[in-house]
Design a protein around this motif. Structure first.
Motif, PDB file in Angstrom:
ATOM      1  N   MET A   1       0.822  -1.189   0.000  1.00 17.70           N
ATOM      2  CA  MET A   1       0.000   0.000   0.000  1.00 17.70           C
ATOM      3  C   MET A   1       0.868   1.255   0.000  1.00 17.70           C
ATOM      4  O   MET A   1       0.597   2.182  -0.738  1.00 17.70           O
ATOM      5  CB  MET A   1      -0.921  -0.044   1.219  1.00 17.70           C
ATOM      6  N   LYS A   2       1.918   1.250   0.854  1.00 16.43           N
ATOM      7  CA  LYS A   2       2.786   2.424   0.915  1.00 16.43           C
ATOM      8  C   LYS A   2       3.514   2.636  -0.411  1.00 16.43           C
ATOM      9  O   LYS A   2       3.695   3.757  -0.855  1.00 16.43           O
ATOM     10  CB  LYS A   2       3.829   2.268   2.028  1.00 16.43           C
ATOM     11  N   ILE A   3       3.920   1.565  -1.048  1.00 10.63           N
ATOM     12  CA  ILE A   3       4.635   1.664  -2.312  1.00 10.63           C
ATOM     13  C   ILE A   3       3.713   2.248  -3.393  1.00 10.63           C
ATOM     14  O   ILE A   3       4.123   3.079  -4.194  1.00 10.63           O
ATOM     15  CB  ILE A   3       5.192   0.289  -2.729  1.00 10.63           C
ATOM     16  N   GLY A   4       2.473   1.826  -3.425  1.00 16.01           N
ATOM     17  CA  GLY A   4       1.503   2.340  -4.394  1.00 16.01           C
ATOM     18  C   GLY A   4       1.278   3.836  -4.206  1.00 16.01           C
ATOM     19  O   GLY A   4       1.184   4.590  -5.184  1.00 16.01           O
ATOM     20  N   LEU A   6       3.392   5.953  -2.833  1.00 17.71           N
ATOM     21  CA  LEU A   6       4.621   6.633  -3.239  1.00 17.71           C
ATOM     22  C   LEU A   6       4.730   6.734  -4.752  1.00 17.71           C
ATOM     23  O   LEU A   6       5.160   7.761  -5.299  1.00 17.71           O
ATOM     24  CB  LEU A   6       5.838   5.908  -2.655  1.00 17.71           C
ATOM     25  N   ILE A   7       4.352   5.697  -5.464  1.00 20.24           N
ATOM     26  CA  ILE A   7       4.369   5.721  -6.928  1.00 20.24           C
ATOM     27  C   ILE A   7       3.380   6.761  -7.458  1.00 20.24           C
ATOM     28  O   ILE A   7       3.680   7.527  -8.382  1.00 20.24           O
ATOM     29  CB  ILE A   7       4.087   4.320  -7.503  1.00 20.24           C
ATOM     30  N   LEU A   8       2.203   6.819  -6.848  1.00 17.73           N
ATOM     31  CA  LEU A   8       1.178   7.785  -7.251  1.00 17.73           C
ATOM     32  C   LEU A   8       1.650   9.217  -7.005  1.00 17.73           C
ATOM     33  O   LEU A   8       1.498  10.088  -7.875  1.00 17.73           O
ATOM     34  CB  LEU A   8      -0.128   7.516  -6.500  1.00 17.73           C
ATOM     35  N   VAL A   9       2.241   9.467  -5.873  1.00 18.82           N
ATOM     36  CA  VAL A   9       2.746  10.801  -5.553  1.00 18.82           C
ATOM     37  C   VAL A   9       3.886  11.168  -6.502  1.00 18.82           C
ATOM     38  O   VAL A   9       3.979  12.308  -6.985  1.00 18.82           O
ATOM     39  CB  VAL A   9       3.198  10.873  -4.069  1.00 18.82           C
ATOM     40  N   GLY A  10       4.764  10.234  -6.806  1.00 13.80           N
ATOM     41  CA  GLY A  10       5.852  10.483  -7.746  1.00 13.80           C
ATOM     42  C   GLY A  10       5.338  10.807  -9.137  1.00 13.80           C
ATOM     43  O   GLY A  10       5.852  11.706  -9.813  1.00 13.80           O
ATOM     44  N   ALA A  11       4.320  10.068  -9.586  1.00 10.13           N
ATOM     45  CA  ALA A  11       3.742  10.321 -10.906  1.00 10.13           C
ATOM     46  C   ALA A  11       3.087  11.697 -10.959  1.00 10.13           C
ATOM     47  O   ALA A  11       3.232  12.428 -11.953  1.00 10.13           O
ATOM     48  CB  ALA A  11       2.733   9.234 -11.259  1.00 10.13           C
ATOM     49  N   CYS A  12       2.400  12.063  -9.896  1.00 13.99           N
ATOM     50  CA  CYS A  12       1.787  13.404  -9.843  1.00 13.99           C
ATOM     51  C   CYS A  12       2.865  14.487  -9.847  1.00 13.99           C
ATOM     52  O   CYS A  12       2.704  15.538 -10.468  1.00 13.99           O
ATOM     53  CB  CYS A  12       0.912  13.535  -8.603  1.00 13.99           C
ATOM     54  N   GLY A  13       3.964  14.240  -9.167  1.00 10.60           N
ATOM     55  CA  GLY A  13       5.071  15.200  -9.159  1.00 10.60           C
ATOM     56  C   GLY A  13       5.690  15.368 -10.535  1.00 10.60           C
ATOM     57  O   GLY A  13       6.036  16.476 -10.943  1.00 10.60           O
ATOM     58  N   VAL A  14       5.836  14.267 -11.251  1.00  9.72           N
ATOM     59  CA  VAL A  14       6.389  14.340 -12.607  1.00  9.72           C
ATOM     60  C   VAL A  14       5.452  15.115 -13.517  1.00  9.72           C
ATOM     61  O   VAL A  14       5.888  15.982 -14.290  1.00  9.72           O
ATOM     62  CB  VAL A  14       6.653  12.911 -13.152  1.00  9.72           C
TER      63      VAL A  14
END
Length: 94
Positions: A1-4, A6-14
């Protein structure tokens, strides 16, 4: 769950970075376009004038220059008021 997450936040940042970069790039290019031209040579000034006239008439630069230089075009045959179009320039007026 935490990894998902983090991936979502990273994608939004990009995505946010791409949008911010695009907006900043367009504003910078518009700012540079408004700066005065530094090339003051007569040839560059003449080409800028030709470009401006060509865009006003909806032509490309080369098409406008060809039309201006074409001896068969309408510009070369036009005589000044009071001049005979068939007379040589060195011949005295009648």
């Amino acid at each position: 769950m935490k990894i998902g997450v983090l991936i979502l936040v990273g994608a939004c940042g990009v995505l946010a970075g791409i949008v911010i970069g695009y907006v900043a790039g367009t504003r910078l290019s518009q700012a540079f376009a408004r700066l005065p031209v530094t090339d003051r040579s007569p040839a560059a000034q003449a080409l800028r004038i030709v470009d401006r006239i060509a865009t006003e008439h909806g032509l490309a630069r080369d098409a406008l220059l060809r039309a201006m230089l074409d001896p068969q075009g309408g510009g070369a045959a036009a005589a000044r008021p009071g001049e005979d179009p068939g007379r040589d320039p060195g011949e005295p007026a009648r």
